[in-house]
Write a protein that holds these residues in place. Sequence first.
Motif, PDB file in Angstrom:
ATOM      1  N   SER A  54     -30.363  14.016 -10.695  1.00  0.00           N
ATOM      2  CA  SER A  54     -30.978  13.948 -12.192  1.00  0.00           C
ATOM      3  C   SER A  54     -32.384  14.831 -12.341  1.00  0.00           C
ATOM      4  N   TYR A  55     -32.921  14.923 -11.310  1.00  0.00           N
ATOM      5  CA  TYR A  55     -34.415  15.475 -11.312  1.00  0.00           C
ATOM      6  C   TYR A  55     -34.536  16.823 -10.681  1.00  0.00           C
ATOM      7  N   GLN A  56     -33.480  17.572 -10.169  1.00  0.00           N
ATOM      8  CA  GLN A  56     -33.495  18.650  -9.262  1.00  0.00           C
ATOM      9  C   GLN A  56     -34.187  19.827 -10.708  1.00  0.00           C
ATOM     10  N   THR A  57     -33.810  19.629 -11.732  1.00  0.00           N
ATOM     11  CA  THR A  57     -34.314  20.705 -12.622  1.00  0.00           C
ATOM     12  C   THR A  57     -35.736  20.661 -12.678  1.00  0.00           C
ATOM     13  N   LEU A  58     -36.285  19.379 -12.932  1.00  0.00           N
ATOM     14  CA  LEU A  58     -37.583  19.093 -13.099  1.00  0.00           C
ATOM     15  C   LEU A  58     -38.287  19.627 -11.833  1.00  0.00           C
ATOM     16  N   PHE A  59     -37.641  19.311 -10.575  1.00  0.00           N
ATOM     17  CA  PHE A  59     -38.205  19.893  -9.348  1.00  0.00           C
ATOM     18  C   PHE A  59     -38.464  21.186  -9.322  1.00  0.00           C
ATOM     19  N   LYS A  60     -37.561  21.826  -9.802  1.00  0.00           N
ATOM     20  CA  LYS A  60     -37.671  23.336  -9.881  1.00  0.00           C
ATOM     21  C   LYS A  60     -38.884  23.849 -10.880  1.00  0.00           C
ATOM     22  N   GLU A  61     -38.883  23.238 -11.852  1.00  0.00           N
ATOM     23  CA  GLU A  61     -39.959  23.410 -12.748  1.00  0.00           C
ATOM     24  C   GLU A  61     -41.383  23.331 -12.291  1.00  0.00           C
ATOM     25  N   ALA A  62     -41.404  22.124 -11.694  1.00  0.00           N
ATOM     26  CA  ALA A  62     -42.623  21.865 -10.827  1.00  0.00           C
ATOM     27  C   ALA A  62     -43.026  22.940  -9.949  1.00  0.00           C
ATOM     28  N   ILE A  63     -42.254  23.469  -9.254  1.00  0.00           N
ATOM     29  CA  ILE A  63     -42.602  24.397  -8.198  1.00  0.00           C
ATOM     30  C   ILE A  63     -43.128  25.774  -8.928  1.00  0.00           C
ATOM     31  N   ALA A  64     -42.353  25.851 -10.008  1.00  0.00           N
ATOM     32  CA  ALA A  64     -42.691  27.083 -10.883  1.00  0.00           C
ATOM     33  C   ALA A  64     -44.257  26.800 -11.511  1.00  0.00           C
ATOM     34  N   TYR A  65     -44.495  25.971 -11.926  1.00  0.00           N
ATOM     35  CA  TYR A  65     -45.652  25.454 -12.391  1.00  0.00           C
ATOM     36  C   TYR A  65     -46.488  25.677 -11.336  1.00  0.00           C
ATOM     37  N   GLY A  66     -46.372  25.270 -10.139  1.00  0.00           N
ATOM     38  CA  GLY A  66     -47.320  25.060  -9.040  1.00  0.00           C
ATOM     39  C   GLY A  66     -47.980  26.713  -8.786  1.00  0.00           C
ATOM     40  N   ARG A  67     -46.725  27.355  -8.395  1.00  0.00           N
ATOM     41  CA  ARG A  67     -46.778  28.889  -8.379  1.00  0.00           C
ATOM     42  C   ARG A  67     -47.596  29.621  -9.422  1.00  0.00           C
ATOM     43  N   SER A  68     -47.629  29.117 -10.706  1.00  0.00           N
ATOM     44  CA  SER A  68     -48.183  29.583 -11.635  1.00  0.00           C
ATOM     45  C   SER A  68     -49.902  29.464 -11.586  1.00  0.00           C
ATOM     46  N   CYS A  69     -50.348  28.236 -11.189  1.00  0.00           N
ATOM     47  CA  CYS A  69     -51.611  27.903 -11.018  1.00  0.00           C
ATOM     48  C   CYS A  69     -52.154  28.590  -9.741  1.00  0.00           C
ATOM     49  N   ALA A  70     -51.248  28.749  -8.705  1.00  0.00           N
ATOM     50  CA  ALA A  70     -51.828  29.326  -7.558  1.00  0.00           C
ATOM     51  C   ALA A  70     -50.940  29.895  -6.655  1.00  0.00           C
ATOM     52  N   GLN A  71     -50.982  30.969  -6.267  1.00  0.00           N
ATOM     53  CA  GLN A  71     -49.823  31.677  -5.293  1.00  0.00           C
ATOM     54  C   GLN A  71     -50.165  31.222  -3.967  1.00  0.00           C
ATOM     55  N   ASP A  72     -51.259  30.695  -3.647  1.00  0.00           N
ATOM     56  CA  ASP A  72     -51.483  30.219  -1.990  1.00  0.00           C
ATOM     57  C   ASP A  72     -50.880  28.847  -1.944  1.00  0.00           C
ATOM     58  N   LYS A  73     -49.876  28.494  -1.284  1.00  0.00           N
ATOM     59  CA  LYS A  73     -49.019  27.469  -1.102  1.00  0.00           C
ATOM     60  C   LYS A  73     -50.333  26.254  -1.058  1.00  0.00           C
ATOM     61  N   ALA A  74     -51.101  26.156  -0.265  1.00  0.00           N
ATOM     62  CA  ALA A  74     -52.303  25.343   0.149  1.00  0.00           C
ATOM     63  C   ALA A  74     -52.677  24.703  -1.382  1.00  0.00           C
ATOM     64  N   TYR A  75     -52.908  25.503  -2.246  1.00  0.00           N
ATOM     65  CA  TYR A  75     -53.623  25.378  -3.490  1.00  0.00           C
ATOM     66  C   TYR A  75     -52.391  24.976  -4.535  1.00  0.00           C
ATOM     67  N   GLY A  76     -51.396  25.508  -4.439  1.00  0.00           N
ATOM     68  CA  GLY A  76     -50.261  25.407  -5.464  1.00  0.00           C
ATOM     69  C   GLY A  76     -49.510  24.261  -5.284  1.00  0.00           C
ATOM     70  N   VAL A  77     -49.109  23.647  -4.085  1.00  0.00           N
ATOM     71  CA  VAL A  77     -48.248  22.584  -3.945  1.00  0.00           C
ATOM     72  C   VAL A  77     -48.793  21.290  -4.584  1.00  0.00           C
ATOM     73  N   PRO A  78     -50.310  20.778  -4.497  1.00  0.00           N
ATOM     74  CA  PRO A  78     -50.761  19.687  -5.392  1.00  0.00           C
ATOM     75  C   PRO A  78     -50.465  20.069  -6.916  1.00  0.00           C
ATOM     76  N   PHE A  79     -50.641  21.082  -7.719  1.00  0.00           N
ATOM     77  CA  PHE A  79     -50.362  21.228  -8.834  1.00  0.00           C
ATOM     78  C   PHE A  79     -48.980  20.924  -8.974  1.00  0.00           C
TER      79      PHE A  79
END
Length: 317
Positions: free
Chosen positions: A47-72
């Motif tokens: 039930s949360y997989q769509t939200l999971f994808k949204e979260a990753i997209a948001y993280g990438r929009s905040c920082a392309q670098d994985k180390a910085y983007g993952v916490p977002f």
Amino acid sequence: MDSQLDQLKRMTKVVADTGDIEAIRRYQPVDATTNPSLILKAAGLDSYQTLFKEAIAYGRSCAQDKAYGVPFACDWLTVGIGREIQQVVPGLVSTEVDARLSFDTEATIHKARQLIDLYKQQGGDPDRVLIKIASTWEGIKAAEVLEKEGIRCNLTLLFNFAQAQACAEAGVYLISPFVGRILDWYKKAEGREYSASEDPGVVSVSRIYNYYKQYGYQTVVMGASFRSTGEITELAGCDCLTIGPDLLDQLAGSSEPLEQKLFGDSPVCSDEKTILNEAAFRWAMNDDAMATEKLAEGIRNFARDQEKLEQLVADLF
């Protein structure tokens, strides 16, 4: 005869201790709590997989670098699950600050403000959020600042009477004393079993509740981390109890009469009112092996689950 769960709801606010939307719908609690362990478990639900994808997209929009983007991305996911829960419960949802910030007052304040802003961005209701913070001295001081800003807090991992005293003096909205984890420690340390009425966790929460009511503190007491329905029924009448799905099932399946044990208008309190400074607080914690060990263990475990969540996100980032 009504079920014990229905009886309990008439004397205590029942809070769901889960991130599983379906479980929350089934038991219809007023409020809900989450923590890094529950968020990690919820992240694997279909039930949360769509939200999971949204979260990753948001993280990438905040920082392309994985180390910085993952916490977002993790913050977005945590808030997103909280927002989904808000659509099911009429009351409050607790969302936890990264446990690795438990000894940093300023960082905790900053993270809390970020989480509230994310609720606003996602269309959630920030007025129905409790920011969950570990009951360290630094966490309590952070909550004191946040409460004055109108950001209500839930002080968790609370095992010691001094923690409860400090939270009350800081004007914290709600505390979550951990019943079952206190029992775990004493069973291991003393090599014995306890009846529900003499359970050290039950005794601790009852003492805190009566102290608050005796001296007019408005801080809400919400017993947490239960090991049995006996612990729950011994605290009937407490302001709130946050209960996991398995024990909610057991309460819903029992029709035994439930007796109220705690009464706000007639507290049984022998403790004198005390205001603790930092030195007194730290000594009280140092003098309590159980509280020291369980607080440290709880922070470590929540931090490990936060790291597992970050790794889960990083693998798909």
